[in-house]
Motif scaffolding. Sequence first.
Motif, PDB file in Angstrom:
ATOM      1  N   THR A  24       0.819  -1.213   0.000  1.00  0.00           N
ATOM      2  CA  THR A  24       0.000   0.000   0.000  1.00  0.00           C
ATOM      3  C   THR A  24       0.855   1.266   0.000  1.00  0.00           C
ATOM      4  N   ASP A  25       1.829   1.373   0.908  1.00  0.00           N
ATOM      5  CA  ASP A  25       2.622   2.601   1.024  1.00  0.00           C
ATOM      6  C   ASP A  25       3.679   2.736  -0.064  1.00  0.00           C
ATOM      7  N   GLU A  30      -4.389  -0.065  -3.233  1.00  0.00           N
ATOM      8  CA  GLU A  30      -5.411   0.241  -2.232  1.00  0.00           C
ATOM      9  C   GLU A  30      -5.902  -1.039  -1.560  1.00  0.00           C
ATOM     10  N   LEU A  41      -6.224  -6.654  -1.994  1.00  0.00           N
ATOM     11  CA  LEU A  41      -5.961  -5.331  -2.547  1.00  0.00           C
ATOM     12  C   LEU A  41      -6.867  -5.096  -3.752  1.00  0.00           C
ATOM     13  N   ARG A  42      -7.193  -3.849  -4.000  1.00  0.00           N
ATOM     14  CA  ARG A  42      -8.019  -3.492  -5.155  1.00  0.00           C
ATOM     15  C   ARG A  42      -7.095  -3.364  -6.367  1.00  0.00           C
ATOM     16  N   THR A  43      -7.146  -4.354  -7.233  1.00  0.00           N
ATOM     17  CA  THR A  43      -6.261  -4.354  -8.406  1.00  0.00           C
ATOM     18  C   THR A  43      -7.025  -4.638  -9.699  1.00  0.00           C
TER      19      THR A  43
END
Length: 135
Positions: A24-25, A30, A41-43
């Motif tokens: 994320t970072d 996201e 994760l939103r991919t």
Amino acid sequence: MKLSLPDYVVVIVSDLDASLRFYTDVLGLELGHRSGGFAQLRTGATRLALYERAAMAQTVGRTLRAPEPDAPGFELGFKVADCDGAYTALVERGARSITPPTTRAWGQRTAYVCDPDGHLIELAQDLGRPAERTE
């Protein structure tokens, strides 16, 4: 039986918190949701998930050893518009460099970094045509 488009890829990690910080970072993905030792994760169409090794071992009912650091079994590839810029940004954010941007004979410019467990992350920029072959 007919298999179709992969729905998701699960990366088995040793420390979910450390991996989530990286994905994320550093990578800028996201978080979709997290439940215990699992996070998704939103991919887009093919989702990417992280599953802590101990939790995955419970799910499959057997011990899972970590891969050797210099023997990755796969890579995650991400298309980028600017390989050099993406590589520089990721290294500045703390990603460990594996291979700097390189123009490939098959018509891409690629670079590699790795996640906290040593899984390879490829950045691939399409150049539009294969590079000239020199023999």
